[in-house]
Structure formats: C-alpha cells, structure tokens
Enzyme design. Structure first.
Site, short mmCIF file in Angstrom:
data_model
loop_
_atom_site.label_atom_id
_atom_site.label_comp_id
_atom_site.label_asym_id
_atom_site.label_seq_id
_atom_site.Cartn_x
_atom_site.Cartn_y
_atom_site.Cartn_z
N CYS A 275 0.84 -1.20 0.00
CA CYS A 275 0.00 0.00 0.00
C CYS A 275 0.88 1.25 0.00
O CYS A 275 1.65 1.46 -0.92
CB CYS A 275 -0.99 -0.02 1.16
SG CYS A 275 -2.37 1.13 0.96
N HIS B 80 -3.80 -4.56 -0.31
CA HIS B 80 -3.41 -5.21 0.95
C HIS B 80 -3.47 -6.72 0.76
O HIS B 80 -4.54 -7.32 0.89
CB HIS B 80 -4.35 -4.79 2.08
CG HIS B 80 -4.15 -3.39 2.53
ND1 HIS B 80 -3.19 -3.03 3.45
CD2 HIS B 80 -4.79 -2.24 2.17
CE1 HIS B 80 -3.24 -1.72 3.65
NE2 HIS B 80 -4.19 -1.22 2.88
N GLU C 92 -2.56 -9.00 2.70
CA GLU C 92 -2.94 -9.65 3.95
C GLU C 92 -4.44 -9.60 4.20
O GLU C 92 -4.96 -10.29 5.08
CB GLU C 92 -2.18 -9.02 5.13
CG GLU C 92 -2.67 -7.67 5.60
CD GLU C 92 -2.29 -6.49 4.74
OE1 GLU C 92 -2.60 -5.36 5.13
OE2 GLU C 92 -1.67 -6.70 3.67
#
EC number: 4.3.2.10
Length: 212
Positions: free
Chosen positions: A79, A186, A188
């Site tokens: 990001c 992102h 994750e």
C-alpha cells in the site's frame, strides 16, 4: 525470517497475523540491529507519503532499507509502503521517496474517461490483470484483491509493471524489479490471491537464503 519494518505508520497487526497464517518466522521492529537478523523485509504503510518519508529519514530507516537492498535482500512494500519505493509523490507538495523504482504517486481521478463518477479513495475489491511472469506471481491466479488508496503510481517502467487493476486509469497493482517488489493493495486482507502472493514472497526469501 521476515522483518516487518515498523516506522509507526504500518498495518502491523494484519501483516503479522498473515505471516503467522503462512507459518514463517518474523519480527516487527524499528531498530536496525534487530532488523538485520531478517532475510527479507516487508515495508507496510497507511497514511501520508510525506509524513512516512519524514519518519523514515528521521529514524534513518531509509538508509537501512537502501543498505538491505544493496545487499540483495528482498523487499516488499505494501500500500503506502509500495508508493514509498518510488521517486516521489505530489501529495500536498512534492516529496522525494526512496527512489528504488522509477515513478511518481499522483492522485486518482474522481471520474473515468466516460465521465462516470468514481469514489476517491478507492476502497474495495478489484480484479488483477497480469502483465508478465514473475517469481512473486508464480502460481497466483488473476483474482480480486482489496484496495484502499487515493494515489496511484504514474510513470512505472514497463519491465517493473507485473500486474494492474482498472479504476478509471490503469493502476499499477504489483510491481517488481530486481529484489524490490510492491503491492498497492493489501495482500494480507485479500483472501486467497493476496495470501498466495505473501506465500510466494516468503518462498523467494527462503530460496535466497539457501543460495547464500
């Protein structure tokens, strides 16, 4: 071991939990002596480019990052962390970045070429389009990933553009050159596709360690 660089502006909890799910050892630190124990690094980030670079310079973590890259260690920016890898951002005023990759962060348009309104920041799921093969994307499918951003990278070199998403413009979503990589979204928080990319990054780090 993966070193997560803590400069006070990263999504440390979600990145840490994702690495736990992947099952790889990691450490989170803002201390260079601790970070040097790692074999590869993740630079997360949420917030202002200018503020982030100010902290990195004040803490000399910018120097550490350059040193690690020169040594050939892998680096993945996430990001804002991806945007920091580039030359500059025009957020608020021109601010120099780490300049590990060529390009500039510019604000997303609030409409597309047909005049349709777009929400800025761009928040939500968007599909990846792959542009070229890369170890980071090996075995990863062109699925949807989760974005939260108001700026995107302009002027990215063709050879560094690994994947993109469409949001009124072509948004570089995955970049990579030599041992420096970045994800605008992102991983994750991006379900199977995102976790697959994190798995590949940790595999690349392990393979690099074995070679040494």
């Amino acid at each position: 071991m993966i070193g997560v660089i803590d400069y006070g502006m990263g999504n440390l909890y979600s990145v840490s939990k994702a690495l736990e799910r992947v099952g790889v050892p990691y450490l989170v630190s803002d201390k260079t002596e601790e970070l040097r124990k790692a074999d590869a690094y993740i630079l997360p980030g949420v917030g202002s480019f200018r503020d982030a670079m100010g902290i990195l310079r004040k803490t000399k973590l910018d120097e550490f990052i350059h040193e690690a890259v020169r040594e050939g260690k892998l680096l993945l920016g996430i990001c804002l962390g991806m945007q920091l890898l580039f030359e500059e951002s025009d957020e608020r005023e021109a601010t120099a970045g780490l300049a590990l990759l060529k390009g500039k962060a510019v604000r997303l348009n609030d409409s597309d070429a047909e005049g349709n309104r777009l929400k800025v920041p761009h928040m939500g799921w968007n599909r990846l389009t792959f542009h070229q093969e890369s170890p980071l994307l090996s075995g990863v499918e062109e699925g949807c990933v989760y974005f939260v951003h108001s700026f995107y990278m302009s002027g990215v070199e063709d050879e560094a553009l690994l994947a993109s998403a469409d949001y009124g413009v072509c948004v570089p979503a995955v970049v990579g050159k030599n041992n420096v990589y970045g994800a605008q979204f992102h991983p994750e928080k991006s379900s199977t596709v995102g976790m697959s990319i994190l798995v590949q990054f940790t595999k690349m780090a392990a393979e690099q360690k074995v070679k040494k």
